[in-house]
Design a protein around this motif. Structure first.
Motif, short mmCIF file in Angstrom:
data_model
loop_
_atom_site.label_atom_id
_atom_site.label_comp_id
_atom_site.label_asym_id
_atom_site.label_seq_id
_atom_site.Cartn_x
_atom_site.Cartn_y
_atom_site.Cartn_z
N UNK A 44 0.83 -1.20 0.00
CA UNK A 44 0.00 0.00 0.00
C UNK A 44 0.87 1.25 0.00
N UNK A 45 1.94 1.23 0.77
CA UNK A 45 2.86 2.36 0.84
C UNK A 45 3.55 2.57 -0.51
N UNK A 46 4.05 1.48 -1.08
CA UNK A 46 4.73 1.57 -2.37
C UNK A 46 3.78 2.03 -3.48
N UNK A 47 2.53 1.60 -3.41
CA UNK A 47 1.53 2.04 -4.40
C UNK A 47 1.22 3.52 -4.22
N UNK A 48 1.11 3.95 -2.98
CA UNK A 48 0.85 5.36 -2.69
C UNK A 48 1.99 6.24 -3.21
N UNK A 49 3.22 5.73 -3.14
CA UNK A 49 4.39 6.46 -3.63
C UNK A 49 4.57 6.30 -5.13
N UNK A 50 3.69 5.57 -5.76
CA UNK A 50 3.71 5.32 -7.21
C UNK A 50 4.95 4.54 -7.66
N UNK A 51 5.44 3.69 -6.77
CA UNK A 51 6.55 2.79 -7.10
C UNK A 51 5.98 1.45 -7.57
N UNK A 52 5.01 0.96 -6.83
CA UNK A 52 4.30 -0.27 -7.21
C UNK A 52 3.24 0.14 -8.22
N UNK A 53 3.53 -0.08 -9.49
CA UNK A 53 2.65 0.39 -10.56
C UNK A 53 2.07 -0.74 -11.41
N UNK A 54 2.41 -1.98 -11.06
CA UNK A 54 1.95 -3.18 -11.75
C UNK A 54 2.47 -3.28 -13.19
N UNK A 55 3.44 -2.46 -13.53
CA UNK A 55 4.12 -2.57 -14.83
C UNK A 55 5.61 -2.84 -14.57
N UNK A 56 6.30 -1.80 -14.13
CA UNK A 56 7.73 -1.93 -13.82
C UNK A 56 7.93 -2.73 -12.53
N UNK A 57 7.11 -2.45 -11.52
CA UNK A 57 7.16 -3.16 -10.24
C UNK A 57 5.78 -3.72 -9.96
N UNK A 58 5.72 -5.03 -9.74
CA UNK A 58 4.45 -5.72 -9.49
C UNK A 58 4.41 -6.29 -8.07
N UNK A 59 3.25 -6.76 -7.67
CA UNK A 59 3.13 -7.40 -6.35
C UNK A 59 3.93 -8.70 -6.31
N UNK A 60 4.15 -9.33 -7.43
CA UNK A 60 5.01 -10.51 -7.47
C UNK A 60 6.45 -10.11 -7.13
N UNK A 61 6.91 -9.00 -7.71
CA UNK A 61 8.25 -8.50 -7.42
C UNK A 61 8.42 -8.19 -5.94
N UNK A 62 7.45 -7.47 -5.38
CA UNK A 62 7.56 -7.10 -3.97
C UNK A 62 7.50 -8.34 -3.08
N UNK A 63 6.64 -9.27 -3.43
CA UNK A 63 6.53 -10.51 -2.64
C UNK A 63 7.80 -11.33 -2.66
N UNK A 64 8.43 -11.46 -3.82
CA UNK A 64 9.67 -12.24 -3.91
C UNK A 64 10.76 -11.64 -3.03
N UNK A 65 10.87 -10.33 -3.01
CA UNK A 65 11.89 -9.68 -2.17
C UNK A 65 11.52 -9.77 -0.69
N UNK A 66 10.24 -9.60 -0.37
CA UNK A 66 9.79 -9.61 1.02
C UNK A 66 9.92 -10.99 1.65
N UNK A 67 9.57 -12.02 0.90
CA UNK A 67 9.55 -13.36 1.48
C UNK A 67 10.94 -13.94 1.72
#
Length: 118
Positions: A44-67
């Motif tokens: 939610x924070x990354x989306x609010x900052x317009x970093x998580x845009x589902x093109x360049x950065x997706x929830x799959x990308x964030x999940x892989x790094x987080x997990x």
């Protein structure tokens, strides 16, 4: 990607204060009085900052790094490591990311809305 519109005034909030605000939005961490951030609030924070845009950065990308932390939620120090990993993995500038994350605005907790109405 992180530019402000002409004449736009946005308060820059320290990253650790923003982190605490997003931790507060997690019911489990908040109820236990912990400052741990789960992936859902990070996204939610990354989306609010317009970093998580589902093109360049997706929830799959964030999940892989987080997990890589193998935990439900992580500390501020771990989160900084997470951001570095995400930036490196996706070819993003970490300083630009942090800048956008400091300026995207703190989330409003439902309890604050309720207290304001009273």
């Amino acid at each position: 990607m992180y530019e402000l519109k002409t004449g736009e005034e946005i308060e820059e909030v320290p990253l650790d204060v923003m982190f605490a605000a997003y931790c507060r939005m997690d019911p489990l961490s908040n109820s236990l009085g912990l400052k741990l951030l789960p992936l859902s609030q990070s996204d939610k924070w990354l989306a609010s900052a317009k970093i998580l845009d589902m093109r360049k950065v997706t929830t799959t990308d964030t999940g892989l790094c987080f997990f890589k932390f193998r935990r439900r939620a992580i500390t501020f120090e771990e989160y900084l490591t997470y951001l570095e990993d995400l930036a490196q993995t996706k070819g993003l500038n970490i300083d630009d990311m942090k800048f956008a994350m400091r300026r995207c605005g703190k989330p409003v907790h439902p309890q604050d809305i309720k207290n304001k109405k009273n």
